[in-house]
Design a protein around this motif. Sequence first.
Motif, mmCIF file in Angstrom:
data_model
loop_
_atom_site.group_PDB
_atom_site.id
_atom_site.type_symbol
_atom_site.label_atom_id
_atom_site.label_comp_id
_atom_site.label_asym_id
_atom_site.label_seq_id
_atom_site.Cartn_x
_atom_site.Cartn_y
_atom_site.Cartn_z
ATOM 1 N N PHE A 1 0.826 -1.211 0.000
ATOM 2 C CA PHE A 1 0.000 0.000 0.000
ATOM 3 C C PHE A 1 0.860 1.261 0.000
ATOM 4 O O PHE A 1 1.813 1.377 0.772
ATOM 5 C CB PHE A 1 -0.915 0.007 1.225
ATOM 6 N N GLU A 2 0.501 2.186 -0.874
ATOM 7 C CA GLU A 2 1.103 3.511 -0.891
ATOM 8 C C GLU A 2 -0.007 4.541 -0.766
ATOM 9 O O GLU A 2 -1.078 4.383 -1.359
ATOM 10 C CB GLU A 2 1.878 3.762 -2.193
ATOM 11 N N ILE A 3 0.246 5.576 0.021
ATOM 12 C CA ILE A 3 -0.750 6.643 0.110
ATOM 13 C C ILE A 3 -0.878 7.253 -1.276
ATOM 14 O O ILE A 3 0.103 7.751 -1.837
ATOM 15 C CB ILE A 3 -0.327 7.711 1.136
ATOM 16 N N PRO A 4 -2.076 7.221 -1.866
ATOM 17 C CA PRO A 4 -2.233 7.694 -3.250
ATOM 18 C C PRO A 4 -1.972 9.189 -3.381
ATOM 19 O O PRO A 4 -2.257 9.970 -2.479
ATOM 20 C CB PRO A 4 -3.682 7.348 -3.579
ATOM 21 N N ARG A 5 -1.435 9.569 -4.509
ATOM 22 C CA ARG A 5 -1.116 10.961 -4.779
ATOM 23 C C ARG A 5 -2.344 11.858 -4.677
ATOM 24 O O ARG A 5 -2.271 13.000 -4.218
ATOM 25 C CB ARG A 5 -0.490 11.073 -6.174
ATOM 26 N N SER A 6 -3.492 11.312 -5.087
ATOM 27 C CA SER A 6 -4.720 12.102 -5.054
ATOM 28 C C SER A 6 -5.068 12.568 -3.642
ATOM 29 O O SER A 6 -5.660 13.630 -3.452
ATOM 30 C CB SER A 6 -5.887 11.290 -5.622
ATOM 31 N N LEU A 7 -4.681 11.756 -2.645
ATOM 32 C CA LEU A 7 -4.977 12.110 -1.259
ATOM 33 C C LEU A 7 -4.119 13.283 -0.794
ATOM 34 O O LEU A 7 -4.595 14.176 -0.091
ATOM 35 C CB LEU A 7 -4.745 10.896 -0.360
ATOM 36 N N PHE A 8 -2.854 13.296 -1.210
ATOM 37 C CA PHE A 8 -1.974 14.407 -0.853
ATOM 38 C C PHE A 8 -2.419 15.714 -1.504
ATOM 39 O O PHE A 8 -2.268 16.785 -0.934
ATOM 40 C CB PHE A 8 -0.536 14.091 -1.269
ATOM 41 N N LEU A 9 -2.973 15.602 -2.711
ATOM 42 C CA LEU A 9 -3.337 16.803 -3.475
ATOM 43 C C LEU A 9 -4.787 17.210 -3.311
ATOM 44 O O LEU A 9 -5.218 18.207 -3.895
ATOM 45 C CB LEU A 9 -3.035 16.566 -4.966
ATOM 46 N N CYS A 10 -5.540 16.453 -2.523
ATOM 47 C CA CYS A 10 -6.964 16.745 -2.342
ATOM 48 C C CYS A 10 -7.140 18.104 -1.668
ATOM 49 O O CYS A 10 -6.713 18.311 -0.529
ATOM 50 C CB CYS A 10 -7.617 15.649 -1.511
ATOM 51 N N ASN A 11 -7.785 19.049 -2.359
ATOM 52 C CA ASN A 11 -7.896 20.407 -1.821
ATOM 53 C C ASN A 11 -9.082 20.594 -0.887
ATOM 54 O O ASN A 11 -9.283 21.687 -0.357
ATOM 55 C CB ASN A 11 -7.946 21.433 -2.954
ATOM 56 N N THR A 12 -9.881 19.528 -0.662
ATOM 57 C CA THR A 12 -10.985 19.623 0.304
ATOM 58 C C THR A 12 -10.641 18.926 1.618
ATOM 59 O O THR A 12 -11.293 19.162 2.631
ATOM 60 C CB THR A 12 -12.265 18.998 -0.268
ATOM 61 N N LEU A 13 -9.628 18.071 1.616
ATOM 62 C CA LEU A 13 -9.270 17.302 2.809
ATOM 63 C C LEU A 13 -8.541 18.184 3.823
ATOM 64 O O LEU A 13 -7.470 18.719 3.539
ATOM 65 C CB LEU A 13 -8.376 16.121 2.424
ATOM 66 N N VAL A 14 -9.131 18.333 5.009
ATOM 67 C CA VAL A 14 -8.506 19.160 6.050
ATOM 68 C C VAL A 14 -8.147 18.348 7.288
ATOM 69 O O VAL A 14 -7.353 18.801 8.122
ATOM 70 C CB VAL A 14 -9.426 20.332 6.453
ATOM 71 N N SER A 15 -8.702 17.139 7.429
ATOM 72 C CA SER A 15 -8.435 16.319 8.610
ATOM 73 C C SER A 15 -8.170 14.882 8.185
ATOM 74 O O SER A 15 -8.986 14.275 7.485
ATOM 75 C CB SER A 15 -9.622 16.371 9.584
ATOM 76 N N LEU A 16 -7.021 14.336 8.622
ATOM 77 C CA LEU A 16 -6.635 12.975 8.243
ATOM 78 C C LEU A 16 -6.091 12.234 9.451
ATOM 79 O O LEU A 16 -5.190 12.713 10.142
ATOM 80 C CB LEU A 16 -5.579 13.012 7.137
ATOM 81 N N LYS A 17 -6.643 11.039 9.691
ATOM 82 C CA LYS A 17 -6.141 10.140 10.723
ATOM 83 C C LYS A 17 -5.644 8.866 10.044
ATOM 84 O O LYS A 17 -6.375 8.242 9.271
ATOM 85 C CB LYS A 17 -7.231 9.788 11.743
ATOM 86 N N LEU A 18 -4.401 8.498 10.355
ATOM 87 C CA LEU A 18 -3.800 7.301 9.776
ATOM 88 C C LEU A 18 -3.360 6.356 10.882
ATOM 89 O O LEU A 18 -2.615 6.751 11.774
ATOM 90 C CB LEU A 18 -2.584 7.662 8.923
#
Length: 404
Positions: free
Chosen positions: A66-83
């Motif tokens: 698994f790799e964190i997808p590029r789309s997740l890093f560039l998502c301009n609506t995502l403000v909160s992430l828990k991993l």
Amino acid sequence: MEECVVFCQFVNGLLSLRSPINIHRFHLKTTITSDASLIYDWISTAVKHNVVELDLCVETPTEPHFEIPRSLFLCNTLVSLKLLLSQDVSGTTCFTCLKFLHVTVWCPDSGSMEKLFSCCPALEHLILDGQLDDVSAYNINISGPKLKRLQISFVVHKFDTRSSNVVSYDCRIFVSADAPNLEELDIYYDFLVSYSVKDAKYLRKAKIDFLDVDELDNLHCFLGLAGRVCRLFAGIVNVKYLSVSAAILGVLDIRDHHLLSTLNDLKHLELQVQTCYCLQSLPTLLNLSPNLEHLEFENTTKFCADDNEDEFVHGWDAPELVPVCLFSHLKTICLRELKGCPNKMEMAKYLVKHGKALNKVTIYTRFCDEKEKKLSPHIATLCLEVSKFPRGSRTCEIDFQTFT
């Protein structure tokens, strides 16, 4: 296997019905599937639907890796992430719009840890926790020009330090934070982690916690520990409110106390006291805090003589010179669970006697059960003794409070 197929079909069907509605919060926990392509598809769907908060738990090994997808890093609506990651994670490492990030790890490889936090231009709140091992080398660089709050709780898995086979531990874990706008810092301190905080000019509040008091009996196992403690204190010189475990300063030889940085801006000190021996750190902290106005003591373990007066451990030593803050700045003192411990009584007596600017001393005593309530005559005698302490300030009031 059938359960996994049914679950995946259910999630696929559910997400297909979302269009064109946005997804505000998406929680994905992978415990029954190892198919990385499914995880990618679900994350992609959330991104396409303008996800704002994402909680991602990858608890099982995936195929392919698994790799964190590029789309997740560039998502301009995502403000909160828990991993929550139980495997090594790789991928592009620049969260462009993220404001809150909470990462929990379980013995990851050093490469993924070193890259994950190096580029977070919009991040305001970062939480890092989990377990690391004492074999791998980590060099974790945190770069956040807008970072205001940083919480780190790394526990390093060690061999039993009481074993006769253990000679020493070298520090292999280095955490460096470059956060010029940092306001709050919360660290659970482990002896095998080296912390460096750069340019924290606006640091308002810091908490440095340490709970494994047993490790104090094995200080010889941790090479370079005194230097790491001094380095940590050098990074918080601008703090206004400090909550610190007194046991941390117990790692320093008294001859090395002069190496600690002076906390000229510190106004409020909360001292977490685990044992009577920890009280030996107080004079050093008072000398480091010339402008201190409020002093508070928090007990996290039982003191000597709380229940057995024969169990006496020497802890308090009055300093040869009265600290500057007692002469002109210290206004309030709060003592919790004062039950007659000789060390704590002598310390309280000293502070009240030399506190020239003291306005109020508040003493809290806990009543937890019927057994302790029967001690009320003893508590009354204790309060009477404290009330007769010589006072350095004519305006000083001593207030007694009980709580359950």
